[in-house]
Design a protein around this motif. Structure first.
Motif, mmCIF file in Angstrom:
data_model
loop_
_atom_site.group_PDB
_atom_site.id
_atom_site.type_symbol
_atom_site.label_atom_id
_atom_site.label_comp_id
_atom_site.label_asym_id
_atom_site.label_seq_id
_atom_site.Cartn_x
_atom_site.Cartn_y
_atom_site.Cartn_z
ATOM 1 N N TRP A 253 73.121 71.610 131.979
ATOM 2 C CA TRP A 253 72.458 72.532 132.899
ATOM 3 C C TRP A 253 71.126 72.964 132.300
ATOM 4 N N ASN A 254 70.178 73.300 133.160
ATOM 5 C CA ASN A 254 68.861 73.724 132.675
ATOM 6 C C ASN A 254 68.928 75.083 131.996
ATOM 7 N N SER A 255 69.913 75.880 132.395
ATOM 8 C CA SER A 255 70.066 77.207 131.797
ATOM 9 C C SER A 255 71.471 77.710 132.039
ATOM 10 N N ALA A 256 71.839 78.741 131.282
ATOM 11 C CA ALA A 256 73.138 79.366 131.479
ATOM 12 C C ALA A 256 73.221 80.003 132.864
ATOM 13 N N ALA A 257 72.085 80.494 133.342
ATOM 14 C CA ALA A 257 72.059 81.122 134.666
ATOM 15 C C ALA A 257 72.337 80.099 135.765
ATOM 16 N N GLU A 258 71.811 78.875 135.602
ATOM 17 C CA GLU A 258 72.061 77.827 136.597
ATOM 18 C C GLU A 258 73.540 77.461 136.644
ATOM 19 N N LYS A 259 74.165 77.372 135.464
ATOM 20 C CA LYS A 259 75.584 77.060 135.409
ATOM 21 C C LYS A 259 76.414 78.177 136.039
ATOM 22 N N GLU A 260 76.040 79.403 135.766
ATOM 23 C CA GLU A 260 76.764 80.543 136.329
ATOM 24 C C GLU A 260 76.624 80.587 137.846
ATOM 25 N N ALA A 261 75.428 80.248 138.344
ATOM 26 C CA ALA A 261 75.218 80.217 139.796
ATOM 27 C C ALA A 261 76.074 79.135 140.447
ATOM 28 N N ASN A 262 76.221 78.008 139.770
ATOM 29 C CA ASN A 262 77.075 76.939 140.280
ATOM 30 C C ASN A 262 78.530 77.396 140.356
ATOM 31 N N PHE A 263 78.978 78.114 139.325
ATOM 32 C CA PHE A 263 80.363 78.569 139.300
ATOM 33 C C PHE A 263 80.612 79.624 140.370
ATOM 34 N N LYS A 264 79.614 80.483 140.590
ATOM 35 C CA LYS A 264 79.726 81.492 141.648
ATOM 36 C C LYS A 264 79.827 80.803 143.015
ATOM 37 N N LYS A 265 79.011 79.765 143.211
ATOM 38 C CA LYS A 265 79.052 79.018 144.451
ATOM 39 C C LYS A 265 80.385 78.307 144.609
ATOM 40 N N PHE A 266 80.901 77.781 143.506
ATOM 41 C CA PHE A 266 82.198 77.101 143.528
ATOM 42 C C PHE A 266 83.296 78.038 144.028
ATOM 43 N N LYS A 267 83.309 79.245 143.527
ATOM 44 C CA LYS A 267 84.334 80.203 143.951
ATOM 45 C C LYS A 267 84.172 80.547 145.437
ATOM 46 N N ASP A 268 82.936 80.587 145.909
ATOM 47 C CA ASP A 268 82.709 80.873 147.319
ATOM 48 C C ASP A 268 83.183 79.723 148.210
ATOM 49 N N GLN A 269 83.173 78.499 147.670
ATOM 50 C CA GLN A 269 83.646 77.349 148.447
ATOM 51 C C GLN A 269 85.125 77.503 148.809
#
Length: 416
Positions: A253-269
Motif C-alpha cells: 500500500w502507498n500508506s497506512a492510511a490507504e490500507k486502513e481506508a480499504n479495510f473500512k470499505k471492506f467492512k462496509d461491503q
C-alpha cells in the motif's frame, strides 16, 4: 520473502523444473529409438525442449513478478495453472521412470558383482514402460485441465446432521447454510458464481453464515458480485466474519492510511451484502422463547495474523449457553476453542480450501494441506465439541480445483 530468499526460490524452481524436463525427455528418447529419420528426431526433440524450457522460464518470470508486485493477479493465476499442471503431470511420469532406473541400476550392479566388469552391460530403458509412464501421466493432466476450466465451479452441497444433548428444544431441526472463502477477486465467470449462489439459496436454511476471506486483497473485488451474493437471505439472519486475506496484508500500500481506508470499505461491503459482520462479539438467536448464541471472531490462526479475541467475544456468556462460533482458521479450534472452560458446542471454519487439490470420497480423504492442518475439511469432534471445516466457495493462487470441489455446507442441529 527477502531478496536473497527470492533468488534462491527462483533458482530452485528453475533447477527442479529443468530436472523434470530432462527426466521426462528420457521417455521421449526411448519412444523415438526405432525412428530412423534423424530429421524427425531432431524436430521432435527440439520442439520438446522449446516448449518446456519456455514454460519453465515463463513460470520463473511470473514468480519474480509476484515477488515484485506482492499480488497474485488473474493473469499470474493462469501461469500458475500451467505450472502446476505440468509439474504434477511430470512428477507422475518420473515416478515410473525413476522406479525403472532403480531396477536397471540393481541389474547392472548384480551383473558387475557376479560377472565382472567386462561382462557388465547397463540395461536399456523398456519402451513399454515409457509408454505406460506417459499414458498414466495423462490422468493428472486431464484432471488439472478439467479443474481449471470446470472443476472450480463444480459446486457441491455437503450436509451434516449433528446431535447435541443440551440443544434447546426449539432448535431441534434448525439448519445453517455456511459458505467460506469466496475470494471474489479470483472470479471471472459471474454466471457460474450465480449458479453456486442459487444452490446455496435453494437450501432454504434458517440461518446463513459466511466464514471469511471475502476478497483476495482489495475491498472493491466483491463489488461486481454484490447483487449476486446479497440475494442470500435466511429467516434468522445472515452473519459473517473476517478472514486473513480480508485485512489486505498481502499487497503493498502507498500508506497506512490507504490500507486502513480499504479495510473500512471492506467492512462496509458486508453491510451492502446484507451480512452482519461479527467482530469479536456474539448475538442471540431466538426462537419460540429459547435461544442459542452465535459468536464471531476476527481472524486467529497459527502462522497467520491472530487478531481475534475469543475472551472478548465470550464476555457475557455462560457455560450453560448453547454456543456456535464462527472462526475462519481451524487451527483456532485446536489452540483456544476445544478446551475452553466456557464450552463452545460447534465451531464453523474455512481457510484451508482443501488446498483445492486432493481426494475427497466417503471412504478416503487426502490432500497435501493435511500435513499443515490436521483438521482440514469436514466434521471432527472431541469430548462433545464439534468443528466443521468448509472447503471454500472460491479459489486463490491456483485458479482451479482438482478432486476438492467448491462447497456449500448445510448443518442441521438435532437434539439427542
Amino acid at each position: 520473502m527477502n531478496q536473497i530468499g527470492g533468488i534462491i526460490f527462483l533458482l530452485v524452481i528453475f533447477l527442479f523444473s529443468t530436472f523434470l524436463n530432462w527426466y521426462v525427455f528420457q521417455a521421449l528418447k526411448t519412444l523415438m529409438t526405432d525412428v530412423e529419420s534423424e530429421k524427425i528426431k531432431a524436430y521432435a526433440f527440439g520442439t520438446y525442449w522449446l516448449v518446456f524450457v519456455g514454460i519453465t522460464l515463463w513460470v520463473v518470470f511470473t514468480f519474480y513478478r509476484i515477488f515484485q508486485e506482492r499480488e497474485i493477479s488473474t493473469e499470474n493465476q493462469q501461469v500458475l495453472n500451467v505450472f502446476l499442471t505440468v509439474l504434477v503431470t511430470q512428477l507422475v511420469c518420473v515416478v515410473f521412470l525413476f522406479g525403472e532406473d532403480l531396477v536397471r541400476n540393481a541389474q547392472a550392479g548384480f551383473s558387475f558383482i557376479f560377472n565382472g566388469k567386462e561382462s557388465t552391460s547397463f540395461p536399456s530403458r523398456a519402451k513399454w514402460l515409457s509408454i505406460l509412464a506417459l499414458t498414466v501421466s495423462l490422468i493428472p493432466f486431464t484432471s488439472f485441465v478439467y479443474g481449471v476450466t470446470k472443476g472450480k465451479y463444480n459446486f457441491k452441497v455437503q450436509k451434516e446432521i449433528i446431535y447435541f444433548k443440551d440443544l434447546p428444544e426449539s432448535f431441534d431441526g434448525f439448519t445453517i447454510t455456511q459458505i467460506s472463502d469466496i475470494h471474489s477477486g479470483s472470479f471471472t465467470n459471474f454466471e457460474a458464481v450465480q449458479k453456486g449462489v442459487d444452490l446455496a439459496i435453494s437450501q432454504n436454511s434458517d440461518l446463513f453464515v459466511f466464514t471469511g476471506d471475502l476478497v483476495n486483497h482489495h475491498a472493491e473485488e466483491i463489488e461486481p458480485m454484490i447483487d449476486i451474493f446479497n440475494k442470500i437471505k435466511a429467516p434468522y439472519g445472515q452473519f459473517s466474519i473476517i478472514g486473513n486475506h480480508d485485512y489486505g496484508d498481502y499487497v503493498s500500500w502507498n500508506s497506512a492510511a490507504e490500507k486502513e481506508a480499504n479495510f473500512k470499505k471492506f467492512k462496509d461491503q458486508h453491510r451492502k451484502l446484507g451480512y452482519r459482520l461479527l467482530l469479536d462479539e456474539h448475538v442471540k438467536i431466538k426462537k419460540d422463547g429459547q435461544e442459542i448464541t452465535l459468536i464471531g471472531v476476527e481472524n486467529w490462526g497459527v502462522g497467520f495474523q491472530s487478531k481475534g479475541d475469543l475472551s472478548k467475544a465470550l464476555k457475557g456468556t455462560t457455560s450453560d449457553d448453547f454456543k456456535i462460533l464462527l472462526s475462519h482458521d481451524p487451527s483456532h479450534w485446536d489452540k483456544e476453542v476445544k478446551n475452553n472452560p466456557n464450552k463452545i458446542h460447534l465451531t464453523l471454519s474455512g481457510h484451508t480450501h482443501g488446498m483445492q487439490f486432493g481426494i475427497d470420497t466417503p471412504l478416503f480423504k487426502w490432500s497435501p494441506v493435511q500435513y499443515r492442518y490436521p483438521n482440514w475439511a469436514g466434521l471432527v469432534e472431541e469430548a462433545g465439541r464439534f468443528l466443521y471445516v468448509n472447503k471454500g466457495f472460491g479459489y486463490h493462487a491456483f485458479s482451479g480445483r482438482v478432486g476438492i470441489w467448491p462447497e456449500i455446507t448445510v448443518i442441521e442441529l438435532r437434539k439427542k
